[in-house]
Structures are given as structure tokens and as C-alpha cells.
Motif scaffolding. Sequence first.
Motif, PDB file in Angstrom:
ATOM      1  N   LEU B  70       8.545  -1.569   8.700  1.00  0.00           N
ATOM      2  CA  LEU B  70       8.511  -0.128   8.494  1.00  0.00           C
ATOM      3  C   LEU B  70       9.515   0.414   9.493  1.00  0.00           C
ATOM      4  O   LEU B  70       9.165   0.726  10.640  1.00  0.00           O
ATOM      5  CB  LEU B  70       7.118   0.399   8.829  1.00  0.00           C
ATOM      6  N   ILE B  94       9.738  -2.139   3.811  1.00  0.00           N
ATOM      7  CA  ILE B  94       8.887  -1.099   3.213  1.00  0.00           C
ATOM      8  C   ILE B  94       9.609   0.242   3.277  1.00  0.00           C
ATOM      9  O   ILE B  94      10.064   0.672   4.339  1.00  0.00           O
ATOM     10  CB  ILE B  94       7.555  -0.996   3.987  1.00  0.00           C
ATOM     11  N   GLN B  96       9.873   3.634   3.976  1.00  0.00           N
ATOM     12  CA  GLN B  96       9.016   4.488   4.814  1.00  0.00           C
ATOM     13  C   GLN B  96       8.793   5.868   4.214  1.00  0.00           C
ATOM     14  O   GLN B  96       7.951   6.621   4.671  1.00  0.00           O
ATOM     15  CB  GLN B  96       9.595   4.596   6.232  1.00  0.00           C
ATOM     16  N   ILE B 103       2.543   2.672   0.085  1.00  0.00           N
ATOM     17  CA  ILE B 103       2.859   1.707   1.136  1.00  0.00           C
ATOM     18  C   ILE B 103       1.712   0.700   1.279  1.00  0.00           C
ATOM     19  O   ILE B 103       1.940  -0.518   1.321  1.00  0.00           O
ATOM     20  CB  ILE B 103       3.140   2.428   2.471  1.00  0.00           C
TER      21      ILE B 103
END
Lengths: 526, 526
Positions: B70, B94, B96, B103
Motif C-alpha cells: 500500500l 494495492i 491505494q 482493498i
Amino acid sequence: MLGTMMDRPLLVSSLLQHAERVHGDRVNLSCEAGEVRRAFTYRELGSDARRLAAALSELGVQHGTRVGSLAWNSDRHLAAYFGVPGIGAVLHTINQRMPAEHIAYAVNQAEDRVLLVDADLLPVARQIVPATPSVQHVVVLGDGEADIPGVRSWSFDDLIAEAAELATFPELDERTAASICFTSGTTGLPKGVVYTHRSTVLHALAISLSGGVAISPERSYLVACQMSHVNSWGVPHAATMQGARLVLPGPHPSPLDYLKIITRHRPDMLIGAPAVMGLIRHEYLARRGEFDLSSIRTVWMGGQTPPPALVEWWAGHGANTVNGWGMTETHPMATFSQGHTDQGRPLPLVELRVVDEEGVELPWDGRSAGELEARSPWVTGSYLGQTGPSESFHDGWLRTGDVAVIEPDGTLRIKDRFKDLVKSGGEWISSVELENHLMEHPAITEAAVVAVPHEKWQERPVAWLVTATDVTDDELRDFVRSKFPSYWVPDAFVRVDAIPKTSVGKVDKATIRKQQTTSSLAPSAG
Amino acid sequence: MLGTMMDRPLLVSSLLQHAERVHGDRVNLSCEAGEVRRAFTYRELGSDARRLAAALSELGVQHGTRVGSLAWNSDRHLAAYFGVPGIGAVLHTINQRMPAEHIAYAVNQAEDRVLLVDADLLPVARQIVPATPSVQHVVVLGDGEADIPGVRSWSFDDLIAEAAELATFPELDERTAASICFTSGTTGLPKGVVYTHRSTVLHALAISLSGGVAISPERSYLVACQMSHVNSWGVPHAATMQGARLVLPGPHPSPLDYLKIITRHRPDMLIGAPAVMGLIRHEYLARRGEFDLSSIRTVWMGGQTPPPALVEWWAGHGANTVNGWGMTETHPMATFSQGHTDQGRPLPLVELRVVDEEGVELPWDGRSAGELEARSPWVTGSYLGQTGPSESFHDGWLRTGDVAVIEPDGTLRIKDRFKDLVKSGGEWISSVELENHLMEHPAITEAAVVAVPHEKWQERPVAWLVTATDVTDDELRDFVRSKFPSYWVPDAFVRVDAIPKTSVGKVDKATIRKQQTTSSLAPSAG
């Protein structure tokens, strides 16, 4: 964990298919005697290759069948570059300049079933066919047929005129053999290197990367290195993938042919051995004012280090000289240099190292010299017909036989071939460094240094020289001593009309050594 | 037949190793708030990646373990790009900007065991960790630690300071998963795309080819597209392989940060979504004279077609706009254009086709529109967790959901997303073509067209507009009629302050449709 990328193979036919669809209208030139014999698009190349594939299948060529080519750089040879591997068969490009017994040996090793032969090379085919029982078909790359007892004869042009285009090339395993090239065999018999579809595609990508060799779309390449040797350094595959224009000089190109082609068709880059570039220069000078080299922005010289005078001459005509290092076993490009004073840095995915005599890796410090070893997806892992371990490999790396140092930034400097080092009184003398220095002397146009056996010192260097003007041995000794210790001074300076060359244009040190060692030398080194 | 090439795998670690050895001194920049936080060489990147690999192994990360990130564009994230796949683990980048529930869904789908989190994104990690039982470790990308119940917390800087460098990355199968990225999920839940080492290396080669995207040695790339989404379009891998300079803007870069970085560090190329390029322009104009964009020679805009006005503005500042087509599923680059009015031509090894509603291939004639399908070694063959056949694939090809035509020379023209076509009275209306035309009107700075249900005509277009100056509906109707048939004229022109965007900066048509269809429209189309 599920989820992955498509398992699409890297195939030679995918390069062609890309060119057909995306660069279909791009026009290439195939020449003869300096004139364009045929201008052909990549779409037409695709059609030829697909027809050839279909015609060869009719002749019994299958997955794994070897098809030899005895051919110059032409549209027909190029069609074979794609049509033969396209169906899983293997194109064995035969170096037409090898002695006939080496050619027969290579054809037998490869077990070629079909030979594709340029008309002017039919005498070679006639000579070898009686000694190569695997050969069943001879296809003349033109509109005539051969008349060779014991084999069936065909005309390439008739075959593809009558064949229907293969609509779809088969999906092969990317590790399938695509082509074979034999080493030039300066020592002993030639060895067969087997290129795969995977290695061919990866090499094409590598030499098309920006900032390196950079085979580029829209540019135009005059290919003076032979398609019969290491796939013309991979240029035909890369150019096809990138949609570059190929200019193929055809049979027996003379320096005059090259000058005509350059002047009329204005290629951007000229690719070949320093010897060819030297001959083109010579012809240009002899015909002062008649030809125009101004289109050439880059001269890529491979095979051996270009003489500084030649580099300067081309620079004076606006062409930058680039070079790289490689060998038949490395496809050939392993390094590339935007200049000419070193061999450049490794291409991505190529690993290099230098090792000492015990095989221990040496540092990249620009000083530690050892044997160069290479590892890459496009470096050979075993030779054709190799059945056991080979001295050519060390712990999964290819032993190149070159002595080199590597700079901290990865720049490769080839010092010599191991077998060309002169071992004098326990010290090594580099024949290459001696040659480069001698060639800087204004009177010398070419130089070759070899080791000859010596009673006291084990070996001593002898220099063969082609001279342009008179120079005494004393002057030459002083010139060598100006740069090297006195034990580097050759025991003899032999004036010759020409330096013997191998079939791929390299200095033939084996022949020089043989002729030289028949004479005896008195102990004279200090 | 014996004899073949070395079976060397294509690995992400081989790109890093090449950079360490051959581009070791090349300096990259990692920024924060427009200032350089750290200048780091590729040799230092290698050291970081090797320490991270060793440290993660200590935490139990093994071959196949998923490690989520992240994180913004930084040196630490870049170390994870190489350190995590280097040991056969899988980096799940991922996005963000996705909603927290997406997520959490992605982390659960990927079964991430470790999360690498930038300090400013710790609130997101805190929010999702209770719902993601696979997560055992949170590593803060900095020198602090998190305090999140139920997981162990670590500081990235401490971990790598204490770890010894992994000397040698393992030799993996090149089809091993290297990273995962989820689609942005404009419709439904995001889907995980799994990139392999093989696909990553091939994509890096493809976008470094001369004449194309051409990520090049010695050049300098300001990466304004996020490393959390489709590997920043592959630029970090290609730049590392090629020894280019990466300029990474760091956390939450503002337009002002970009202007500071460009002015002081003079990158050659700026890479990101049109929205970011528009914001940089806006900030530049607001601070007239304060900043210098003259180093930027190329602006590479991806994700959607750049508005012509934006392209012209950058051209006025000496920067050429390039673009291409791709999606998360295609790594992302499938085509590339040296211009901006079309999507360019397929990269080598990428196959494209358009098919009609029955799945039959249509000709490349520039007129036949159908769904675009793609096939390549770097196109996804199946999604993460996909257990059976999927509607996303058709006969081994990826269905892209885009409506396109292909010109005879392979030039791709995306017409629309299938789901964004408006079906009115049996005719198709292209929302993209309407938007592009509307944005050429001097009063309009942004436009989005969606279909809303209609009793009589099935669907009708409605346009949402951001306007700079006043313009009447009548004027807009006339403007649309000047180019399109009258049934293309939207039933309503809705003025808004801003067009809703998705987490990756694309127009969020799902949201617009939802808001729009709550209002009713009277039949008015003719």
C-alpha cells in the motif's frame, strides 16, 4: 494460486506475422550486381514464406527436418529464414566460403534432406552431393533447375508459384530448433550451433532495444554480412519484427556493387566485417567522385576490431563506427558499443564473467585478465551432435576462448584469443595488442602476429605485414619499443602481399603459423 | 538432434542484476513534497532489494507467498518490486485509491501475508486489517512502526539495515507469479491479474524497443502513474533493465510537487494520466513564470484519450504527446502511438483482432467496428481465483470490452467501451466520439456522456459538462449537429463542477449513470 498469463510461445513465425500485418507495405530490396532485382514488401515476403513452407511440406519436410541453404543475401534466402522454421523444420545456413570438405562434413552432421542453392553455387552442391547421402532434393534459388545425379531437382520460383499459401503456421514449442550455423572452424572441424525459436526471438528483441544496436522501424540496413553466417548477426529477424528496410546485396557482391547500392538506395546503416568496409573504401577512392556515401550514418563492423584508420576514414564521411562482441555460439550479439575502442557492455539478459586458470571468477576492475565466459538464453548450451560433457562449457557457462578484462561499468575489452597469446620466457605477449600498435604505423596497412615455437623462450612473436610504403626492420623495432617492453619486439617482420583470411574474413592465424613454423628462427629475444 | 541453447529463465531478478553490474552508478531520485528525499544508484537499489529479500524470508515469506504493498512511488516500493519476486514471492500492489472494502476484498483474494505500507496510508491498513485474516505482518515503509492490533509491526528501514544482502537470487521457473494487480473495477468487484516473471521481462523488452515506447538508457523518466497500478505501466522494470533514471515523486504528489521536480531535476519524459497532466498545466498557469517545463520532450498519457486542448498546450511547451492502448490485463502496453489521435499499432508479439457479435473476425479496413480481442505472452490468460471458464476469454483471446476498428496498417482506433455505447432506436451512438467533439467546444473543459434508459428509444445520451464560460443548450445542440446526425444530440446537458473519477483517474460512468437515471427524461429525440 490460479491466474496467470497466456502461454504464448516465442516463435520465428510470430515475427513474420507481425511484419505482414503491421509493416505489410514496407518495401525491401534484393539486389544483383548492384542493381535492384526485386523490391518486395513484408506482405510479399510472408506470401513467399508461406508458399515455400507448403511446397517443402509436399517434398516431405516435417517438424525437425533439416534444410540446408547454400545461398547469398536475397529475398529467396529470406523467405527460407521464415518458411523453413515456420513449420518446425530447421534451416541450416551453410557458409559458402568454407572448403568443400567442411561443407560436406556440416551437411552430414546436420543430416540435411533438402538443399536450397543459389545458381552460382551449384558447382559446390555438385561437388558435395555424392558425399552427403541424406540430401534428397536440391532447390535452385531462381527459375532454373539443377541437374545433379542422385537427387531430385526443383526451381524455387516454380515451387512457390505453384504452391498455395500456408494459412497458419503451427504453434510450436518455443524451444524447437529453428536454425543451425557451424562455427568457422579456424582450429579443427566446424561445430554446429543450434538456434531455437526462443533464442531467435529474444535476440531480435535484444538487438532492437533503444540505446543499443537498436534495429529500428523506418530505417534502412544494407546487410553486407552474410545470411549464411550467424543469421547475418540477427539483423533479418530484427528488421522484420521492427519493420525496417532490408537491402540485400545478392550473389558475390563486389565493392563496386555496394557503392552502386549505397549511392542509389541510400541505406542508413552498413553492416559487415572490417575487411568489406576496407574494400568499399578502396573502391570508392579508386573511383573518386563517382559515388555518394552520405546516406550512411552508422557502420557496424563485427567479427574483429576495426583498424583505427578505417574508422577514421568512415568518420570523415559522416559515418559513426559501432561494434560489439559475440561469436557463432552467442547468436552472435552479447555486447554492443556505440564506439569502436572497446567491445561495449553486455546486452540485457547476457551475463559475462572472466575467470582465472582455475576457473575462479575475477573482479571487474579493468585489469584482471582471464578467459571470458558467457551465459544467456541466446548462448549455446551444447553443440549439434554433442553426446557428453564438452570442454567448451564450464559450470553452465560457455567458455569463449577469448582473453578479456571487464571494466567496473561492465565494458568488455577483448585482449586476445587464448590460442593467439604468445608465451615467451614465462611471460604472455598479446598478439592483438601488437597488431593494433603496428597498424598505427603509417607505413603499415595490415598486420598479423603469430607465435612460433622457440627453443629457448618456448614461443616468440613473428609479424606478417602488408605495407603501403617502405619501412626498415630497425624502424619497426623502435616503433614497437616505444610502447611495449623489448621482449615484445617480434623476431621477424615478414612482408606479404596479403594476410591469409578465413571463410568469414577473419585473419587465418592457423595458416600463418603453419607457413611460418616451417622456417627456423635463431634465438634473438632478450 | 542434440544441440540447443542454454535454458536460462527470464526473471525479474535478472533485470536488477543487469542494472547492478552494468548501470550500477546510475542515479535515481526518490522525492517527497517536491524535494529529493534520496538519490540512489542501481547498485544501492540492488542492495536494498537483496536485504529486503533476506528480511522477508526471516518473516516466513517463501516461494509463492503474497506480499501486499500500500505504497506510493518511492525507492522503498521499488526495492519491493525486485526483492519480493526475487525470492519467488508475489508482490500484490494495492491501488491505494480504491475504496477500503475493495482493498480488503483484494487482500483477501490474494491472501497477502505481509503488508508493506507507506506511513500516510497506515489508516487504510488499520481499517482493513481486522477484515483480512491472512495478514500477519505490517512493514512501515520508513523508519517508524505501526501499532495495529493482531499483526506484528516492523520498520522497513530497520529491517533492511539489519539484514545481510542475499548474495544470489534463486533460479525460478520463469512462469512463476511475480506480481498481482487488481483491475480498477468500474463495474462489480475488482479482478486480480497475475503477472509472471516471463511476462514482466518480455514486457520490459517490448517497451524498450527503439521506435516504440523506447524506454532508453541515459534518459530520465518522471513516473506520475502509480506503482500501485499495473506496475506503473512497466516503466520501473524497463528503466532498471535499460539503466534509465527513474524520478519517483513520493507520497501524495501535488501538481506543485511535480512542477518543483521538473524544474529542478529536468526529466525528459513525464508519464501519467491526462488528468494529472491537466492539473500540472493548471498549476503552472496559476504560478506563471515560476517554473520551467523545458526539459520535458515527451508526455506519455495513458488510461484514456487525452483532450486535444491539453495535447496542444504541452506541444506549445515543446513536449510531444504519445499514447498507447492497454489495460491491467495487458501489462498494460499492447499498442503504442507516436502521436495522440489514435492508439497506435501493436507491439511485436502482441496480436489484436476485432470480432463481430458472433465472434467472427472482422477485416482491418478502418471501418468494421467490433469488440477488440488481444493475445500475447503478456496478456492474462486467467484471473486470480478463477476456477472455470470465464466470459472474459474467447477461444484463447482476451475480450477487452472495447469497441474498435483497425486500419489496414494495424493502427488501432478505440471507439468506445461496449458498456458506454448508447443504443438509441436500434442505432449505436458513441459516447466517446460525442465527448471528444464536445471537448472541442471552447466553452467546455470536460465532458462525459452516458446512456440513460428511455421508454421509446430504449436508451438516450445525456452529457455532463464542466464549462469555463457560458453556453446555451441551443448552441450545444447546433454544435453537435454540425458533426453528427440529430439523433446523436444528447437529451440533456448537465452542468457540473467536476466529473466523477475512479480510483485510477478515469471518468466514473457507473456513478454518473446511477445519479442520472434517478431523474426522468421526457421523450424528445427525433
